[in-house]
Design a protein around this motif. Structure first.
Motif, short mmCIF file in Angstrom:
data_model
loop_
_atom_site.label_atom_id
_atom_site.label_comp_id
_atom_site.label_asym_id
_atom_site.label_seq_id
_atom_site.Cartn_x
_atom_site.Cartn_y
_atom_site.Cartn_z
N ASP A 167 -2.15 5.56 -7.95
CA ASP A 167 -2.66 5.14 -6.64
C ASP A 167 -3.94 5.91 -6.34
OD1 ASP A 167 -3.13 4.31 -4.10
OD2 ASP A 167 -1.29 5.11 -3.24
N GLY A 172 -4.42 -1.42 -4.52
CA GLY A 172 -4.42 -1.82 -5.91
C GLY A 172 -5.65 -2.61 -6.29
N TYR A 181 0.51 -0.54 -4.56
CA TYR A 181 -0.33 0.35 -3.77
C TYR A 181 -0.98 -0.30 -2.55
CZ TYR A 181 0.23 2.64 -8.25
OH TYR A 181 0.75 3.17 -9.40
N GLY A 201 1.61 -0.71 0.16
CA GLY A 201 2.33 -0.96 -1.07
C GLY A 201 3.82 -1.08 -0.79
N THR A 204 5.55 2.15 -0.32
CA THR A 204 5.29 2.79 0.97
C THR A 204 6.05 2.10 2.10
OG1 THR A 204 3.07 3.45 0.24
CG2 THR A 204 3.50 3.42 2.62
#
Length: 322
Positions: A167, A172, A181, A201, A204
């Protein structure tokens, strides 16, 4: 709606096939329905999770400023499709979530069309399946044998590359990287170019680690002609008498899958020879018939005595041989 959609329930974007790859174990699965149209690809996608796993994901979900609440699986998937569709120019519809037997929750995406004119970069690479082709012929018919990659192979490798690259803190760079990401864009704020996150992401949003996804079941339903000789796990009929679903099952951590099939095409060589021979025979018969007719017309009848001796000094009243 395109004709292909009449047979298949619907179609969804293949690039999001690994959207649930980060869930865990065999509690998640992806079922993909695919068909090729005249001017693009059609897909339908079902993302299934065990209800207990879904509850666990939601319990660990992060707060979304955009939604004003914690993320849900449906919200995250819908936003991922929406943002990537804007980037890559495809269409989709969201069918929501439904309950199925065994306590599974299924998120459905359908009526997704990826036009050929929008294909570029990794999207083109992922949808254009490469393979080896061998052609044999018996003058009249060609047998085309194809060995190609499975539908999921490219995207699994792309996901692995995204995991390896890590990341950067700015989302991403690929479709699989966006799953890991997030997705974002840059804006100028106070004279400085700043990265703005549009979607976090998956790791997350739901606090999911990058491991534990290798047992997820992937199923590809490929709509193609019944006349093809396809080596597959199963076949499913459709309401279209010309086509059938060829089913391929695998797990995310398995080796690359090879799809093998044969189909037939007319070979013009033999038909050209037949046409030439038939044409030659027709011409020959015509010439022969014409010659026979001519000879018959030209043939004279057997001459009579009068024909041989046209002058009769006795005017026919006296038989000279009496």
């Amino acid at each position: 709606m395109k004709a292909a959609c009449k047979t298949v329930k619907a179609f969804a974007l293949a690039v999001a096939l690994i959207a649930t790859a980060l869930f865990a174990g065999c509690d998640a699965g992806v079922s993909l329905y695919e068909a090729r149209g005249e001017d693009g690809w059609y897909f339908a996608l079902d993302v299934s999770v065990d209800s207990a796993l879904e509850s666990e994901l939601h319990a660990n979900a992060a707060y979304s400023d955009k939604l004003g609440k914690e993320w849900t699986l449906g919200d995250w998937l819908y936003d991922y499709f929406g943002l990537t569709s804007e980037i890559y120019g495809y269409e989709f519809k969201y069918d929501g979530v439904r309950n199925e037997k065994g306590g599974r929750r299924v998120y459905g995406f359908y009526d997704i069309f990826v036009p050929d004119k929008t294909l570029r970069g990794e999207l083109s690479d992922g949808l254009t399946l490469e393979g080896e082709t061998d052609v044999t012929t018996n003058l009249f018919m060609r047998t085309v044998r194809v060995v190609r990659d499975g539908r999921f192979d490219f995207w699994i490798r792309s996901l692995e590359d995204a995991v390896s690259s890590g990341d950067s803190g700015e989302g991403g760079k690929t479709l699989m990287g966006m799953i890991l990401y997030g997705v974002g864009h840059y804006e100028t704020k106070d004279g400085e170019l700043t990265y703005v996150e549009d979607l976090p992401g998956f790791t997350t949003a739901f606090g999911v680690p990058l491991n534990g996804y290798t047992e997820m079941l992937l199923t590809d339903f490929w709509l193609a002609s019944k006349k093809m000789n396809v080596a597959c796990d199963a076949k499913l009929g459709t309401d279209d008498s010309k086509n059938v679903y060829y089913v391929f099952n695998r797990r995310l951590g398995d080796e690359d899958e090879k799809v093998e099939y044969e189909y037939f095409r007319a070979d013009p060589t033999g038909w050209y020879l037949v046409a030439i021979a038939a044409g030659g025979a027709a011409v020959g018969i015509g010439i022969l018939a014409a010659n026979i007719i001519k000879r018959r017309k030209d043939k004279k009848p057997k001459p009579t005595v009068r024909d041989n001796f046209p002058y009769d000094p006795f005017d026919g009243n006296i038989d000279p041989f009496a």
